[in-house]
Design an enzyme around this catalytic site. Sequence first.
Site, short mmCIF file in Angstrom:
data_model
loop_
_atom_site.label_atom_id
_atom_site.label_comp_id
_atom_site.label_asym_id
_atom_site.label_seq_id
_atom_site.Cartn_x
_atom_site.Cartn_y
_atom_site.Cartn_z
N LYS A 53 0.85 -1.21 0.00
CA LYS A 53 0.00 0.00 0.00
C LYS A 53 0.88 1.25 0.00
O LYS A 53 0.63 2.21 -0.72
CB LYS A 53 -0.94 -0.02 1.22
CG LYS A 53 -2.05 -1.04 1.05
CD LYS A 53 -2.81 -1.34 2.33
CE LYS A 53 -3.81 -2.47 2.08
NZ LYS A 53 -4.47 -2.96 3.28
N GLN A 97 -5.02 -1.64 9.56
CA GLN A 97 -4.88 -2.96 8.96
C GLN A 97 -5.48 -4.03 9.88
O GLN A 97 -5.14 -4.09 11.06
CB GLN A 97 -3.39 -3.25 8.70
CG GLN A 97 -3.12 -4.54 7.96
CD GLN A 97 -3.61 -4.52 6.51
OE1 GLN A 97 -3.44 -3.54 5.80
NE2 GLN A 97 -4.23 -5.61 6.09
N ASP A 120 -11.29 2.60 3.70
CA ASP A 120 -11.64 1.18 3.57
C ASP A 120 -13.13 1.01 3.30
O ASP A 120 -13.57 -0.07 2.90
CB ASP A 120 -11.28 0.44 4.87
CG ASP A 120 -10.01 -0.39 4.72
OD1 ASP A 120 -9.64 -0.70 3.58
OD2 ASP A 120 -9.40 -0.72 5.76
#
Length: 310
Positions: A53, A97, A120
């Site tokens: 990422k 995460q 997200d």
Amino acid sequence: MPLLLDGNRVRDEIKGELKPRVDALVREHGRAPGLAVVLVGADPASAIYVRNKIKACHDLGIYSESITPSAAITTEELLAIVEGLNARDEIDGILVQLPLPKQVDAKRILLAISPEKDVDGFHPFNVGALVAGLPAPRACTPAGIIELLKRNGIAIAGKRAVVVGRSDIVGKPAAMLLLHEHATVTICHSKTPDLPGVCREADILVAAIGRAAMITGDFIKPGAAVVDVGTNHIADRAEAARIFRNSPEKLAAFDKKGSVLVGDVDPIDVVERAGAYSPVPGGVGPLTIAMLMANTVAAAARRLAARQVC
Ligand code: NAP
């Protein structure tokens, strides 16, 4: 041969479109979009995802920051980190995460992320916006599935779509996005009777299960588009030999490494039956990060435009 739904190609296309948008934001507002990634602990798989990422941000000129608290962190301490990031003007996107350590209340953490920075797309506000068809960050993997289909010319409107898996991060949002694209959608799960029969009705079959090569030929309608979301690391040689029964190279690679990555769809059957299919690796995976970048750029554009109005 069926059409290969090449995620790397689509990812590059999307990144190619994002780069000038990032450059324009820098030109017009004097700063790049900013993404903060919080990685708790030292889980090696999560560390690889985070590294990829950060690399994608670097490629596009997006400012990125990784915060790496120890695995012993408490919910309150992690909440304080999230609150700090919520308050920072130059951070447009926050990604925590998953999975989080057991002692951390993951729901409280995800709820604490400001919805406008929730790149997200997991915050209930944004899930509600998805259901209502309002603009907001969409969950990255499901959004990537739609891009993969559309950019390969797979018609969705009027088609029968079956999604196997009903998780909050993949199955449910994927089904909702397919519905918004006017597919007739069925969601299946572990209690669905006659799963192969239901799957065989699908013009578009999305497998988001987490079971190596579970979707075999008898689940696939001839000519269907099959999207394989599964990422399963298998370490059992007999299982690898079954799945890669016609691929000595893959088995040799397994023998060298002691494990192999496989999807939820049988890689040989899908080539024999489908009209189009996404491989693992190289299908949905690359798009998840591309859509995270797209969400970050969109969040920055929204926030910077709002600042200008104020
Ligand atoms: P999850 O939360 O474990 O959900 C799995 C779903 O599959 C559940 O709804 C479960 O049903 C269903 N299921 C399990 N066994 C089944 C069976 N035998 N028959 C029918 N349905 C069954 O998993 P997830 O987070 O959605 O992820 C799914 C897969 O996608 C995993 O392999 C994951 O690693 C992968 N993934 C990949 C990416 C990417 O970027 N490529 C991103 C996210 C996830 P119940 O609800 O009834 O238990």
